[in-house]
Design an enzyme around this catalytic site. Structure first.
Site, PDB file in Angstrom:
ATOM      1  N   GLY A 160       0.846  -1.246   0.132  1.00  0.00           N
ATOM      2  CA  GLY A 160      -0.079   0.041  -0.009  1.00  0.00           C
ATOM      3  C   GLY A 160       0.772   1.241   0.007  1.00  0.00           C
ATOM      4  N   CYS A 161       0.229   2.324   0.432  1.00  0.00           N
ATOM      5  CA  CYS A 161       0.909   3.706   0.559  1.00  0.00           C
ATOM      6  C   CYS A 161       2.296   3.380   0.999  1.00  0.00           C
ATOM      7  CB  CYS A 161       0.081   4.623   0.885  1.00  0.00           C
ATOM      8  SG  CYS A 161       0.949   6.238   1.377  1.00  0.00           S
TER       9      CYS A 161
END
Length: 237
Positions: free
Chosen positions: A57-58
């Site tokens: 993810g981020c």
């Protein structure tokens, strides 16, 4: 595509924090951590620093977690999976470059093992059952992937994924991709140490700070209060 939530968060940094928080705070929340068993197969302690590269993810939150992990001497946000020419935030935002937002972790294997890094990754860093997304962010650039830097790392990760799937610790099968690292490209300077530098941004508050709290709670023996920052390391070199 780059999530609306992140775009609003970056807008908030320019002066609309209160408004943005009011609009989106009820909508999103951090993924819950899962308490999981340690890997049955792990690497032996060795001399010298070693490198792990993971995507979940981020990269703001992933970097933040490992910057609070004892034994990690460096955690750098960047890109892996694509070419050097597209290793930039604008290009990877299209979801067509092959890159994932990744973090390069350099660690002391006498203080933390590769298996422990993976246990933290699967437990508090992200939800490994989500395909090409994490929380509010969608697209292949937010996929779950382990970029092994050695054949031993690949074997350990393969065995651990099989172990966790067999134990059914998640409601769905693990979607994490696994392959050998081809290259890692550091992200732009403004992405480094982002969690520490922007603790009040709504994205960080609702998606990433809970990960730090989960690390502190579930992996208390591996948690350090003061983060190991990229910019601090540069200042001392």
């Amino acid at each position: 595509m780059r999530s609306l939530f992140r775009r609003l968060t970056l807008t908030a940094a320019a002066g609309a924090l209160a408004v943005t928080t009011a609009l989106i705070a009820p909508t999103f929340a951090s993924e819950e951590a899962v308490v999981i068993p340690a890997p049955a197969t792990d690497a032996q302690a060795a001399d010298g620093l070693q490198t792990a590269v993971i995507a979940g993810g981020c990269f703001w939150g992933v970097q933040g977690v490992y910057q609070h992990t004892n034994g990690v001497v460096s955690a750098v946000s960047g890109y892996s999976g694509g070419s050097k020419s597209t290793a930039n935030y604008t290009a990877i935002g299209t979801g067509t470059t092959g890159h994932a937002e990744a973090v390069e972790i350099k660690y002391d294997p006498k203080k933390i093992s590769y298996g422990k890094i993976l246990q933290i990754y699967f437990s508090v860093v992200h939800d490994p059952t989500q395909l090409n997304r994490q929380g509010p962010d969608t697209g292949t650039q937010y996929r779950s992937e382990i970029f092994a830097t050695t054949p031993e790392q690949k074997k350990i990760a393969e065995a651990y994924i099989a172990q966790l799937n067999a134990a059914k610790v998640y409601k769905k099968p693990i979607a994490t991709k696994l392959g050998m690292l081809q290259a890692f490209y550091p992200a732009e300077a403004y992405h480094q140490d982002y969690l520490t530098l922007n603790p009040r941004q709504p994205y960080i508050v609702y998606n990433d700070l809970p990960k730090i709290e989960n690390l502190k709670k579930i992996f208390a023996d591996n948690y350090i209060e003061k983060p190991t920052l990229v910019n601090a390391a540069k200042a001392t070199n």
